[in-house]
Scaffold this motif. Structure first.
Motif, mmCIF file in Angstrom:
data_model
loop_
_atom_site.group_PDB
_atom_site.id
_atom_site.type_symbol
_atom_site.label_atom_id
_atom_site.label_comp_id
_atom_site.label_asym_id
_atom_site.label_seq_id
_atom_site.Cartn_x
_atom_site.Cartn_y
_atom_site.Cartn_z
ATOM 1 N N PRO A 285 -6.356 -9.244 -125.039
ATOM 2 C CA PRO A 285 -7.006 -10.357 -124.335
ATOM 3 C C PRO A 285 -6.034 -11.248 -123.562
ATOM 4 O O PRO A 285 -6.456 -12.123 -122.821
ATOM 5 N N TYR A 286 -4.735 -11.022 -123.722
ATOM 6 C CA TYR A 286 -3.766 -11.929 -123.112
ATOM 7 C C TYR A 286 -3.780 -11.851 -121.595
ATOM 8 O O TYR A 286 -3.542 -12.846 -120.909
ATOM 9 N N LYS B 182 -6.405 -11.340 -119.629
ATOM 10 C CA LYS B 182 -7.550 -12.139 -119.162
ATOM 11 C C LYS B 182 -7.244 -13.625 -119.297
ATOM 12 O O LYS B 182 -7.526 -14.425 -118.391
ATOM 13 N N GLU B 183 -6.668 -14.017 -120.422
ATOM 14 C CA GLU B 183 -6.337 -15.424 -120.652
ATOM 15 C C GLU B 183 -5.295 -15.913 -119.649
ATOM 16 O O GLU B 183 -5.405 -17.021 -119.110
ATOM 17 N N ALA B 184 -4.295 -15.069 -119.365
ATOM 18 C CA ALA B 184 -3.251 -15.457 -118.417
ATOM 19 C C ALA B 184 -3.832 -15.656 -117.016
ATOM 20 O O ALA B 184 -3.495 -16.624 -116.322
ATOM 21 N N TRP B 185 -4.705 -14.730 -116.583
ATOM 22 C CA TRP B 185 -5.337 -14.882 -115.268
ATOM 23 C C TRP B 185 -6.176 -16.156 -115.212
ATOM 24 O O TRP B 185 -6.187 -16.866 -114.193
ATOM 25 N N THR B 186 -6.876 -16.486 -116.296
ATOM 26 C CA THR B 186 -7.676 -17.717 -116.333
ATOM 27 C C THR B 186 -6.777 -18.934 -116.151
ATOM 28 O O THR B 186 -7.094 -19.854 -115.380
ATOM 29 N N LEU B 187 -5.641 -18.944 -116.839
ATOM 30 C CA LEU B 187 -4.713 -20.077 -116.728
ATOM 31 C C LEU B 187 -4.104 -20.164 -115.326
ATOM 32 O O LEU B 187 -3.965 -21.256 -114.771
ATOM 33 N N ARG C 46 -5.432 -19.106 -112.511
ATOM 34 C CA ARG C 46 -6.474 -19.590 -111.584
ATOM 35 C C ARG C 46 -6.674 -21.100 -111.725
ATOM 36 O O ARG C 46 -6.867 -21.802 -110.741
ATOM 37 N N ARG C 47 -6.616 -21.594 -112.963
ATOM 38 C CA ARG C 47 -6.796 -23.031 -113.180
ATOM 39 C C ARG C 47 -5.624 -23.820 -112.589
ATOM 40 O O ARG C 47 -5.817 -24.842 -111.932
#
Length: 200
Positions: free
Chosen positions: A55-56, A58-63, A65-66
């Motif tokens: 899951p890292y 997906k989490e990294a891309w979310t961060l 983008r934010r």
């Protein structure tokens, strides 16, 4: 925080340039603390982010983008990569500038003469994404079918942890098929690159 503390002891910069989007986590704090525009260079980060386990990624891309909101501008090194990152960052391509990378050719000196044996070179990250296995297969086919039995293959570049498993069978194939005519050089500093290029 240590970086910000140090930057506050320096003359205030006009702009801060972060070398890649992997540093985006620092952007909001830098922007708030120093109040100067931030620029981010975009060059090949998606391969690293996508290679994170489980899951890292997906989490990294979310961060990422934010945190991209903290940048006043982003600069891609190719029009192709501008499209890739616009899609991955959920932003219009026109929001990403395109400035092609340049090579200071004055830093490189041509060889006095070509090598005595035909020599093919590969200078890049030694990974599946950059097609090293395809080059090795093509070089072996060229040796078999063209009569260039003495042809050499020189490979140089960086690698990441997950590349080692990919490189293992390539090394074994080269040892078996080419022996000393194949060389993998893992030094990637400027002087090593200059010497490498002169030997092709």
């Amino acid at each position: 925080n240590r970086l910000i503390d140090w930057l506050r002891t320096q003359p205030r910069p006009d702009v801060i340039v972060l070398s890649n989007i992997l540093l985006a986590g620092m952007a909001p704090a830098l922007k708030e603390a120093l109040g100067v525009p931030l620029v981010c260079l975009l060059q090949d980060e998606e391969g690293f982010l996508d290679s994170l386990p489980g899951p890292y990624a997906k989490e990294a891309w979310t961060l990422v983008r934010r945190n991209k909101a903290a940048f006043a501008a982003s600069i891609a090194v190719s029009s192709y990569y501008r499209q890739v990152m616009a899609r991955r960052l959920d932003t219009p391509p026109e929001n990403i500038a395109f400035i092609p990378m340049g090579v200071d050719t004055a830093a490189y000196e041509a060889a006095n003469k070509p090598p005595e044996v035909a020599t093919i070179g590969f200078l890049s990250r030694m990974s599946y994404d950059y097609g090293l296995d395809i080059l090795v297969e093509a070089a072996l086919q060229l040796r078999r079918e063209s009569g260039l039995e003495q042809m050499k293959l020189r490979i140089a570049g960086g690698k990441m942890g997950q590349d080692e498993e990919y490189l293992r069978p390539i090394r074994q194939t080269l040892d078996k098929e080419m022996g000393a005519d194949a060389e993998i050089q893992e030094n990637y500093d400027l002087e090593s690159r200059k010497a490498f290029l002169k030997g092709l």
